[in-house]
Design an enzyme around this catalytic site. Structure first.
Site, short mmCIF file in Angstrom:
data_model
loop_
_atom_site.label_atom_id
_atom_site.label_comp_id
_atom_site.label_asym_id
_atom_site.label_seq_id
_atom_site.Cartn_x
_atom_site.Cartn_y
_atom_site.Cartn_z
N GLY A 145 -29.47 31.05 62.43
CA GLY A 145 -28.97 29.88 63.14
C GLY A 145 -29.66 28.57 62.83
O GLY A 145 -29.19 27.51 63.28
N ARG A 162 -27.58 30.04 56.44
CA ARG A 162 -27.41 28.64 56.06
C ARG A 162 -28.70 28.01 55.52
O ARG A 162 -28.70 27.35 54.49
CB ARG A 162 -26.95 27.85 57.29
CG ARG A 162 -26.49 26.44 56.99
CD ARG A 162 -26.17 25.71 58.31
NE ARG A 162 -25.39 26.47 59.23
CZ ARG A 162 -24.05 26.49 59.27
NH1 ARG A 162 -23.37 25.74 58.44
NH2 ARG A 162 -23.40 27.24 60.15
N CYS A 198 -0.82 22.46 51.05
CA CYS A 198 0.29 21.82 51.73
C CYS A 198 0.15 21.87 53.24
O CYS A 198 0.96 22.50 53.94
CB CYS A 198 1.60 22.45 51.27
SG CYS A 198 1.88 22.05 49.56
#
Ligand code: LLP
Length: 429
Positions: free
Chosen positions: A244, A289, A356
């Site tokens: 975290g 991370r 799209c």
């Protein structure tokens, strides 16, 4: 060489207005390997690992850093961390398979899955992987398959945090972990069934830049550990406070001060372990991370510049099929025009991908130098949950990945081709 921005460091360099990453020109990489292209600096991953490991071992000897493979499970990234001595946090049999293939031994792998099937539990038991039980249901089913030598329980520490609601994994609204009384019962049950060695685990959430939630949640986790110790007679080989740790994405974000983080978290840990008579467990963290985020950039080429009465769009070849975080979480990723680092920011652009859907924007209202067709953009901090969350949506083959180090580069994942879109499919008769 001038720094690109005071808050940006590591492998990014400005050489005469042009972007270099770990000594390799971004433009040359894009020309050689085409775009969209993920570029990963091996040295930056090693530096991140060493900084964290060093900061933690300053305050406590028995440290284990489990790399949360979900952030980036490229084999070269896994191998880099394997050779650093990292442990590994896996959430699926696939991640266990990748880790074993890379060379992580089973003792270095911890499985923290949720909604786990019986065949998956059997695979883990057969592979001797330590499991973090996420529910009583999972524990009962695991014990029926095989009584493991070591078992850990994921506790909900009742305090969650994270950069987005989707990424808060503790507290009232989360599906993860066991609440205190269930956790105590889980350990009793496991012990009665013959499990002899134990760990305890939590994970508050992802992208946390503040130390306080970790400290508060760890305090709760250790109070649960004490109850388990007192009521079930269990002692712990490890205490895992999960992952975290956040990283700065925006110029105003302050990086986590690892030295202060380590001091705060580990002084609480050592005090409580002594006070509660919990022995000398390993202290574990599970960063994804922090270890890989700033080690990668995503290069994408501008094909279109479109001005409407309301907006100025830069159309690029990477969309949310390539990097989903801006669309999925509204995440900010800093964008540089790779050959115009010395040019003033003159215009406000939305950077749009080829998918799209109107939500396919890598950046909104971003001040950039004047952008032309053919310019190369670098999207920063793309190493965590970048390629890992990419897809073939809109039938677009996935990007290629290269690893760079001291001016050299190697392809670590080839670009998918149109044939890859057909892989495994057949037309029903
Ligand atoms: N341990 C467990 C049990 C986890 O669930 C996670 C992340 C980690 C460790 C690693 O967390 P980190 O250190 O990377 O924050 N896709 C989202 C992030 C989801 C994280 C899920 N669990 C994003 O792109 O921000």
């Amino acid at each position: 060489m001038t720094p690109i921005q005071p808050w940006l460091n590591g492998p990014l360099e400005n050489r005469g207005g042009k972007l270099y990453f770990d000594g390799v020109s971004a433009e040359e990489l894009a020309e050689a390997f085409d775009t969209p292209l993920y570029v990963t600096s091996e040295s930056r991953i090693r530096d991140n690992y060493r900084n964290l490991h060093k900061a933690l071992t300053r305050n406590y000897e028995k440290i284990r850093v489990y790399y949360a493979a979900k952030a980036n499970s490229n084999l070269s990234v896994l191998k880099t961390l394997e050779t650093e001595g990292a442990y590994l946090d896996a959430v699926s049999p696939g991640e266990v398979f990748m880790a074993l293939t890379t060379g992580f031994t089973p003792e270095r792998i911890l499985f923290t899955g949720t909604s786990v099937r019986n065949d998956e539990l059997k695979f883990l038991a057969d592979s001797d992987i330590t499991v973090n039980a996420d529910s009583l249901s999972q524990l009962d089913r695991l014990l029926k398959i095989k009584v493991p030598e070591v078992l850990s329980v994921r506790v909900n520490p009742e305090i969650g945090a994270g950069h987005h609601d989707h990424c808060i994994t503790a507290g009232e609204n989360t599906k993860f972990g066991l609440w205190e009384s269930d956790a105590v019962n889980a350990y009793k049950k496991a012990k009665d069934s013959g499990v002899e060695r134990f760990g305890i685990h939590m994970h508050v959430g992802s992208g946390v830049l503040d130390v306080d939630p970790f400290v508060l949640a760890l305090d709760k986790l250790l109070s649960v550990a004490k109850r388990v110790h007192d009521e079930a007679g269990v002692s712990f080989e490890f205490v895992d406070m999960g992952g975290g740790i956040g990283v700065p994405y925006k110029p105003e974000d302050k990086p986590v001060d690892l030295v202060a983080f380590s001091e705060k978290v580990l002084s609480l840990f050592k005090n409580r372990v002594e006070e509660y008579d919990l022995g000398e467990p390993f202290f574990c963290v599970e960063p994804g991370r922090y270890l890989v985020c700033d080690a990668s950039i995503l290069l994408t080429r501008v094909n279109t510049v479109k001005v409407t009465p309301f907006k100025r769009f830069v159309g690029v070849d990477a969309g949310f099929n390539t990097l989903v975080r801006p669309t999925m979480y509204g995440s900010h990723h800093h964008v540089l025009v790779a050959s115009k680092l010395d040019s003033p920011e003159e215009e406000t652009y939305d950077v749009a991908g080829p998918v799209c859907e109107s939500g396919d924007l890598l950046a909104r209202d971003r001040r950039l130098p004047n952008v032309d067709e053919g310019d190369l953009l670098a999207v920063l901090n793309a190493g965590a949950y970048g390629y890992a969350m990419s897809s073939q949506y809109n039938a677009r083959p996935r990007a290629a990945e290269v690893m760079v180090k001291d001016g050299k580069c190697a392809v670590i994942r080839k670009r998918e081709t149109l044939d890859d879109l057909l892989s495994g499919q057949r037309v029903a008769e």
